[in-house]
Design an enzyme around this catalytic site. Structure first.
Site, PDB file in Angstrom:
ATOM      1  N   LYS A  13     -48.172 -66.944 -41.944  1.00 23.55           N
ATOM      2  CA  LYS A  13     -48.505 -66.205 -40.716  1.00 23.55           C
ATOM      3  C   LYS A  13     -47.492 -66.448 -39.609  1.00 23.55           C
ATOM      4  O   LYS A  13     -47.009 -65.520 -38.982  1.00 23.55           O
ATOM      5  CB  LYS A  13     -49.878 -66.623 -40.170  1.00 23.55           C
ATOM      6  CG  LYS A  13     -51.061 -66.079 -40.900  1.00 23.55           C
ATOM      7  CD  LYS A  13     -52.348 -66.339 -40.119  1.00 23.55           C
ATOM      8  CE  LYS A  13     -52.592 -67.806 -39.810  1.00 23.55           C
ATOM      9  NZ  LYS A  13     -52.886 -68.634 -40.984  1.00 23.55           N
ATOM     10  N   ARG A  89     -60.307 -66.928 -35.388  1.00 22.65           N
ATOM     11  CA  ARG A  89     -60.580 -67.675 -36.620  1.00 22.65           C
ATOM     12  C   ARG A  89     -62.073 -67.767 -36.886  1.00 22.65           C
ATOM     13  O   ARG A  89     -62.459 -68.313 -37.913  1.00 22.65           O
ATOM     14  CB  ARG A  89     -60.024 -69.086 -36.490  1.00 22.65           C
ATOM     15  CG  ARG A  89     -58.642 -69.295 -37.138  1.00 22.65           C
ATOM     16  CD  ARG A  89     -58.275 -70.709 -36.814  1.00 22.65           C
ATOM     17  NE  ARG A  89     -57.390 -71.426 -37.657  1.00 22.65           N
ATOM     18  CZ  ARG A  89     -56.076 -71.544 -37.457  1.00 22.65           C
ATOM     19  NH1 ARG A  89     -55.480 -70.872 -36.511  1.00 22.65           N
ATOM     20  NH2 ARG A  89     -55.376 -72.348 -38.209  1.00 22.65           N
ATOM     21  N   ARG A 128     -43.920 -78.302 -45.783  1.00 26.54           N
ATOM     22  CA  ARG A 128     -43.663 -77.993 -44.383  1.00 26.54           C
ATOM     23  C   ARG A 128     -43.485 -79.243 -43.529  1.00 26.54           C
ATOM     24  O   ARG A 128     -42.761 -79.230 -42.533  1.00 26.54           O
ATOM     25  CB  ARG A 128     -44.849 -77.160 -43.867  1.00 26.54           C
ATOM     26  CG  ARG A 128     -44.596 -76.403 -42.615  1.00 26.54           C
ATOM     27  CD  ARG A 128     -45.669 -75.360 -42.400  1.00 26.54           C
ATOM     28  NE  ARG A 128     -46.998 -75.934 -42.196  1.00 26.54           N
ATOM     29  CZ  ARG A 128     -48.057 -75.214 -41.812  1.00 26.54           C
ATOM     30  NH1 ARG A 128     -47.950 -73.923 -41.607  1.00 26.54           N
ATOM     31  NH2 ARG A 128     -49.226 -75.788 -41.642  1.00 26.54           N
ATOM     32  N   ARG A 130     -45.547 -80.919 -41.444  1.00 31.31           N
ATOM     33  CA  ARG A 130     -46.125 -81.037 -40.109  1.00 31.31           C
ATOM     34  C   ARG A 130     -47.111 -82.204 -40.099  1.00 31.31           C
ATOM     35  O   ARG A 130     -47.609 -82.596 -41.150  1.00 31.31           O
ATOM     36  CB  ARG A 130     -46.875 -79.731 -39.809  1.00 31.31           C
ATOM     37  CG  ARG A 130     -46.733 -79.270 -38.392  1.00 31.31           C
ATOM     38  CD  ARG A 130     -47.260 -77.870 -38.234  1.00 31.31           C
ATOM     39  NE  ARG A 130     -48.702 -77.801 -38.365  1.00 31.31           N
ATOM     40  CZ  ARG A 130     -49.384 -76.660 -38.361  1.00 31.31           C
ATOM     41  NH1 ARG A 130     -48.751 -75.508 -38.254  1.00 31.31           N
ATOM     42  NH2 ARG A 130     -50.691 -76.666 -38.472  1.00 31.31           N
ATOM     43  N   ARG A 141     -58.608 -77.647 -43.975  1.00 25.71           N
ATOM     44  CA  ARG A 141     -58.241 -76.386 -43.313  1.00 25.71           C
ATOM     45  C   ARG A 141     -58.512 -75.184 -44.217  1.00 25.71           C
ATOM     46  O   ARG A 141     -58.918 -74.130 -43.739  1.00 25.71           O
ATOM     47  CB  ARG A 141     -56.767 -76.407 -42.870  1.00 25.71           C
ATOM     48  CG  ARG A 141     -56.507 -77.359 -41.713  1.00 25.71           C
ATOM     49  CD  ARG A 141     -55.403 -76.878 -40.769  1.00 25.71           C
ATOM     50  NE  ARG A 141     -54.185 -76.524 -41.457  1.00 25.71           N
ATOM     51  CZ  ARG A 141     -53.177 -77.370 -41.723  1.00 25.71           C
ATOM     52  NH1 ARG A 141     -53.240 -78.624 -41.301  1.00 25.71           N
ATOM     53  NH2 ARG A 141     -52.124 -76.960 -42.366  1.00 25.71           N
TER      54      ARG A 141
HETATM   55  P1  AMP Z   1     -52.271 -73.428 -36.850  1.00 25.82           P
HETATM   56  O1  AMP Z   1     -50.913 -73.732 -36.307  1.00 25.82           O
HETATM   57  O2  AMP Z   1     -52.671 -71.988 -36.653  1.00 25.82           O
HETATM   58  O3  AMP Z   1     -52.438 -73.875 -38.274  1.00 25.82           O
HETATM   59  O4  AMP Z   1     -53.310 -74.279 -35.980  1.00 25.82           O
HETATM   60  C1  AMP Z   1     -53.260 -75.703 -35.989  1.00 25.82           C
HETATM   61  C2  AMP Z   1     -54.611 -76.240 -35.514  1.00 25.82           C
HETATM   62  O5  AMP Z   1     -54.889 -75.771 -34.176  1.00 25.82           O
HETATM   63  C3  AMP Z   1     -55.811 -75.787 -36.340  1.00 25.82           C
HETATM   64  O6  AMP Z   1     -56.013 -76.578 -37.496  1.00 25.82           O
HETATM   65  C4  AMP Z   1     -56.946 -75.954 -35.325  1.00 25.82           C
HETATM   66  O7  AMP Z   1     -57.288 -77.314 -35.158  1.00 25.82           O
HETATM   67  C5  AMP Z   1     -56.276 -75.489 -34.029  1.00 25.82           C
HETATM   68  N1  AMP Z   1     -56.442 -74.027 -33.850  1.00 25.82           N
HETATM   69  C6  AMP Z   1     -55.464 -73.072 -33.868  1.00 25.82           C
HETATM   70  N2  AMP Z   1     -55.978 -71.847 -33.669  1.00 25.82           N
HETATM   71  C7  AMP Z   1     -57.319 -72.014 -33.514  1.00 25.82           C
HETATM   72  C8  AMP Z   1     -58.400 -71.126 -33.294  1.00 25.82           C
HETATM   73  N3  AMP Z   1     -58.223 -69.796 -33.211  1.00 25.82           N
HETATM   74  N4  AMP Z   1     -59.640 -71.661 -33.175  1.00 25.82           N
HETATM   75  C9  AMP Z   1     -59.838 -72.984 -33.252  1.00 25.82           C
HETATM   76  N5  AMP Z   1     -58.866 -73.878 -33.492  1.00 25.82           N
HETATM   77  C10 AMP Z   1     -57.609 -73.410 -33.626  1.00 25.82           C
END
Ligand code: AMP
Length: 184
Positions: A13, A89, A128, A130, A141
């Site tokens: 994404k 989400r 990755r 991270r 996740r």
């Molecule tokens: P991502 O970079 O999109 O994988 O997001 C990393 C982390 O940020 C996720 O595992 C959540 O803890 C938090 N996060 C990101 N977007 C959301 C969202 N829309 N709702 C809730 N938590 C989020």
């Protein structure tokens, strides 16, 4: 152009959102990036999000929607639209987004779903590196995606554009752009 990009963690994404934003000339809004920037700057928002991010859990809808609402009110977004990456989400976030847009007489043009098999996703995530990419957190996740986020595909059925996200980065971007053109 107002787009949402959905897909399991590791679907690509973020990578695709950056490329699509450039190609379509719209701002890229990643809630994960916004949370990470807040964490790095040690803001109260970042500190509140940290434990959830570290555990692979979702930050609360209230905090997340508040952060997105603020970003959507910026001038660049008002004039150009957006590509949302990692938001919504949950069903409640999707409903909040509908309301935020409806208040401005706006709506989403399309929701792009990136489709990838599970084994590809795990391989990509482990590569990755991270901080929240340990195997336990990755698993969590994925579970959260299946239970909270995947049901949104049905919520967005009338605007959904599904794209096969296995292939080279360039190929996948082209597939998304083609699918969007075919829809327009
Ligand atoms: P991502 O970079 O999109 O994988 O997001 C990393 C982390 O940020 C996720 O595992 C959540 O803890 C938090 N996060 C990101 N977007 C959301 C969202 N829309 N709702 C809730 N938590 C989020």
């Amino acid at each position: 152009m107002r787009l949402v990009l959905v897909g399991p963690p590791g679907a690509g994404k973020g990578t695709q959102a950056v490329r699509l934003a450039e190609s379509l000339r719209v701002p890229h809004i990643s809630t994960g990036d916004l949370f990470r920037a807040n964490l790095q700057a040690e803001t109260p928002l970042g500190m509140a999000a940290k434990e959830f991010m570290d555990a692979g859990e979702l930050v609360s809808d209230k905090v997340t929607v508040g952060m997105v609402a603020e970003r959507l009110s910026d001038d660049d977004v008002a004039s150009r639209g957006f590509i949302l990456d990692g938001f919504p989400r949950t069903r409640s976030q999707a409903e909040a987004l509908e309301e935020l847009l409806a208040a401005e007489d706006q709506g989403l043009d399309a929701v792009v779903a990136l489709e990838v098999p599970d084994d590809v996703v795990v391989r990509r995530l482990l590569g990755r590196g991270r901080a929240d990419d340990t195997e336990t957190v990755i698993r969590r996740r994925q579970e959260v995606y299946r239970s909270e986020t995947a049901p949104l595909l049905e919520f967005y059925a009338d605007r959904l554009v599904t794209v096969d996200a296995v292939g080279s980065v360039e190929e996948i971007t082209e597939r998304v752009l083609d699918a969007l053109r075919a829809r327009a």
